[in-house]
Design an enzyme around this catalytic site. Structure first.
Site, PDB file in Angstrom:
ATOM      1  N   TYR A 148       0.860  -1.188   0.000  1.00 33.68           N
ATOM      2  CA  TYR A 148       0.000   0.000   0.000  1.00 33.68           C
ATOM      3  C   TYR A 148       0.891   1.231   0.000  1.00 33.68           C
ATOM      4  O   TYR A 148       1.837   1.325   0.777  1.00 33.68           O
ATOM      5  CB  TYR A 148      -0.885   0.004   1.253  1.00 33.68           C
ATOM      6  CG  TYR A 148      -1.777   1.218   1.387  1.00 33.68           C
ATOM      7  CD1 TYR A 148      -2.790   1.466   0.470  1.00 33.68           C
ATOM      8  CD2 TYR A 148      -1.614   2.115   2.446  1.00 33.68           C
ATOM      9  CE1 TYR A 148      -3.621   2.576   0.604  1.00 33.68           C
ATOM     10  CE2 TYR A 148      -2.443   3.227   2.579  1.00 33.68           C
ATOM     11  CZ  TYR A 148      -3.444   3.449   1.655  1.00 33.68           C
ATOM     12  OH  TYR A 148      -4.254   4.557   1.788  1.00 33.68           O
ATOM     13  N   ASP A 243       9.290   2.896  -0.329  1.00 34.02           N
ATOM     14  CA  ASP A 243       8.250   3.549   0.468  1.00 34.02           C
ATOM     15  C   ASP A 243       8.494   3.151   1.925  1.00 34.02           C
ATOM     16  O   ASP A 243       8.108   2.068   2.367  1.00 34.02           O
ATOM     17  CB  ASP A 243       6.863   3.122  -0.007  1.00 34.02           C
ATOM     18  CG  ASP A 243       5.765   3.828   0.782  1.00 34.02           C
ATOM     19  OD1 ASP A 243       6.095   4.539   1.757  1.00 34.02           O
ATOM     20  OD2 ASP A 243       4.586   3.655   0.425  1.00 34.02           O
ATOM     21  N   LYS A 271       4.675   8.837   9.085  1.00 34.83           N
ATOM     22  CA  LYS A 271       4.471   8.225  10.414  1.00 34.83           C
ATOM     23  C   LYS A 271       5.485   8.705  11.458  1.00 34.83           C
ATOM     24  O   LYS A 271       5.315   9.774  12.024  1.00 34.83           O
ATOM     25  CB  LYS A 271       4.440   6.699  10.274  1.00 34.83           C
ATOM     26  CG  LYS A 271       3.273   6.273   9.343  1.00 34.83           C
ATOM     27  CD  LYS A 271       2.925   4.823   9.408  1.00 34.83           C
ATOM     28  CE  LYS A 271       1.943   4.399   8.337  1.00 34.83           C
ATOM     29  NZ  LYS A 271       0.570   4.326   8.723  1.00 34.83           N
TER      30      LYS A 271
HETATM   31  N1  PLP Z   1       2.881   4.164   2.328  1.00 36.31           N
HETATM   32  C1  PLP Z   1       2.851   3.211   3.278  1.00 36.31           C
HETATM   33  C2  PLP Z   1       3.878   2.132   3.260  1.00 36.31           C
HETATM   34  C3  PLP Z   1       1.871   3.253   4.272  1.00 36.31           C
HETATM   35  O1  PLP Z   1       1.842   2.283   5.202  1.00 36.31           O
HETATM   36  C4  PLP Z   1       0.925   4.292   4.267  1.00 36.31           C
HETATM   37  C5  PLP Z   1      -0.145   4.358   5.288  1.00 36.31           C
HETATM   38  O2  PLP Z   1      -0.368   3.465   6.062  1.00 36.31           O
HETATM   39  C6  PLP Z   1       1.002   5.263   3.262  1.00 36.31           C
HETATM   40  C7  PLP Z   1       1.991   5.174   2.314  1.00 36.31           C
HETATM   41  C8  PLP Z   1       0.017   6.389   3.213  1.00 36.31           C
HETATM   42  O3  PLP Z   1       0.249   7.261   4.263  1.00 36.31           O
HETATM   43  P1  PLP Z   1      -0.938   8.237   4.771  1.00 36.31           P
HETATM   44  O4  PLP Z   1      -1.951   7.359   5.422  1.00 36.31           O
HETATM   45  O5  PLP Z   1      -0.233   9.164   5.718  1.00 36.31           O
HETATM   46  O6  PLP Z   1      -1.459   8.948   3.566  1.00 36.31           O
END
Ligand code: PLP
Length: 432
Positions: A148, A243, A271
């Site tokens: 994700y 990511d 985060k």
């Molecule tokens: N990338 C990863 C690996 C994530 O776990 C998340 C959210 O859980 C995101 C991107 C998206 O972040 P946000 O919820 O702050 O938009």
């Protein structure tokens, strides 16, 4: 055993919330649709614990879905917020706190030579994708089944936990023409990546990957997987984007890049770098980042980017997260996983678990999980019963079989021991 919990206040608030928000929530995974029943409404948190609106107490392994590496309401973060708040909450003008947080990040992740702060992980990955496309002059994106990367249109293709929990393979509203630019491969499948590059290599702008997956449950990369992605990207002139919104400052102080020894071209963060406030970032090699406006033509902007309160929380969090503290959190994470393995074995339940740093996951399945397809064969019904039995006993796990768990500096030996005792009873109840 704890007395049966009252949920009266939570239920009343959720009834009002359902009239105001789709499903009563402001982000789908909060809705308990993966485990059934209604979510509780939280009232406050301190250290490793949260309390709901009915004053029931839980040891929390969700930690706002990862950011709270120091635990809830960490005094060092609250002090920093008070100090920053007294000087004003937002300016939209360069401020010294942005510089301080960026320097802390670059010290720990030297390959992030330059960066740009944004307010959510979704913004970070969308912006990194735009940059990768601009830098390579190519349109295709390769991502992995179950990873994700936020809810940007291009990433909502086989996008892991939230969408998988809801049974939505792809989201309506994403134009087919755009979805067609997203290629997907199983995680840990180098041959599949090679096949996609053999077919489309000249059109692929970037490989996006969660270097350790946290959005399909926790799935570690095979030893050769990330190095292979690095060399395949290099051989075809594509960019490798890690990511690290979830893994950054979790699997190691230097993130997954340091933990697994592979350097990406671009990195997305979120985060932990905001310590519980809305901060994310994307960054990487200087010559790539200089393509971003105003030095370059790739446009990306944000009214609240680099917000001083959010920066202050991030500085306090990263400042406190020394290598020694990180190691002690990682050690307790390993102790929790080890304890869970023993409990599952004693109850005769098929079980596999893994962790890296302060991130962990488990599945009710005998064999290790290497891909989202593997994860899907785990016993989700047993997880649902276990989740509710754990909640009833005061342990809050992520409300989906396809989410990672997190540990904080506030989870001491006493919390781990209490957790294991409660989860032992919860599994005994759930397996019947
Ligand atoms: N990338 C990863 C690996 C994530 O776990 C998340 C959210 O859980 C995101 C991107 C998206 O972040 P946000 O919820 O702050 O938009």
């Amino acid at each position: 055993m704890l007395p049966l919990r009252s949920g009266r206040q939570s239920a009343a608030l959720m009834a009002r919330a359902r009239d105001l928000f789709p499903g009563g929530v402001n982000s789908p995974v909060r809705s308990f649709s993966g485990v059934g029943g209604d979510p509780f409404v939280v009232a406050r948190g301190a250290g490793a614990r949260i309390w709901d609106a009915d004053d029931n107490e839980y040891i929390d392994y969700v930690l706002s879905w990862g950011p709270l590496v120091l635990g809830h309401a960490a005094p060092v973060v609250l002090d920093a917020l008070r100090e920053a708040m007294a000087r004003g909450t937002s300016f939209g003008i360069p401020n010294g706190l942005e510089v301080a947080l960026a320097e802390l990040i670059r010290e720990r992740m030297p390959h992030v030579e330059m960066m740009r702060f944004v307010s959510s992980g979704t913004e970070a990955t969308m912006s990194a994708l735009r940059l990768a496309r601009a830098a390579t002059g190519r349109d295709l994106l390769l991502k992995f089944d179950g990873c994700y990367h936020g809810h940007g249109d291009s990433f909502l293709v086989r996008a892991g936990s939230g969408v998988a929990t809801l049974g939505l393979p792809n989201s309506p509203g994403v134009p087919d023409a755009l979805a067609a630019l997203t290629l997907t491969s199983p995680f840990n499948d180098i041959a599949a990546v090679e096949r996609l590059f053999a077919q489309h290599g000249e059109r692929i702008a970037a490989i996006f990957v969660e270097p350790a997956v946290g959005n399909a449950g926790f799935i570690a990369p095979d030893a050769e997987f990330l190095p292979a992605l690095r060399s395949i990207a290099d051989a075809h002139g594509a960019l490798l984007v890690f990511d690290e919104v979830m893994t950054g400052f979790r699997v190691a102080i230097g993130g997954a890049a340091a933990y697994y020894g592979v350097t990406p071209d671009l990195t997305t963060l979120g985060k932990v770098i905001g310590g519980g406030l809305p901060v994310a970032a994307y960054g990487g090699r200087r010559e790539l980042m200089e393509r971003i406006a105003p030095t370059g033509p790739v446009y990306q902007a944000g009214t609240l980017s680099g917000n001083p309160l959010a920066m202050a929380a991030g500085i306090a969090t990263l400042g406190a997260l020394t290598p020694a503290l990180h190691e002690s959190i990682a050690q307790r994470t390993r102790a929790l996983i080890e304890g869970l393995r023993h409990i599952a074995a004693r109850h005769g339940v098929p079980f596999t678990a893994d962790c890296a740093g302060s991130m962990f996951g488990f599945f009710f399945r005998a064999e290790p999980v290497r891909s989202f397809a593997d994860a899907r064969t785990a016993d989700v019904e047993l997880f649902r019963r276990f989740f509710h039995a754990a909640l009833e006993r005061g342990v809050y796990l992520a409300p989906s079989a396809f989410e990672a768990g997190f540990m904080s500096a506030a989870h001491g030996d006493a919390e781990i021991a209490a957790t294991l005792e409660r989860l032992d009873a919860a599994l005994g109840h759930a397996r019947r």
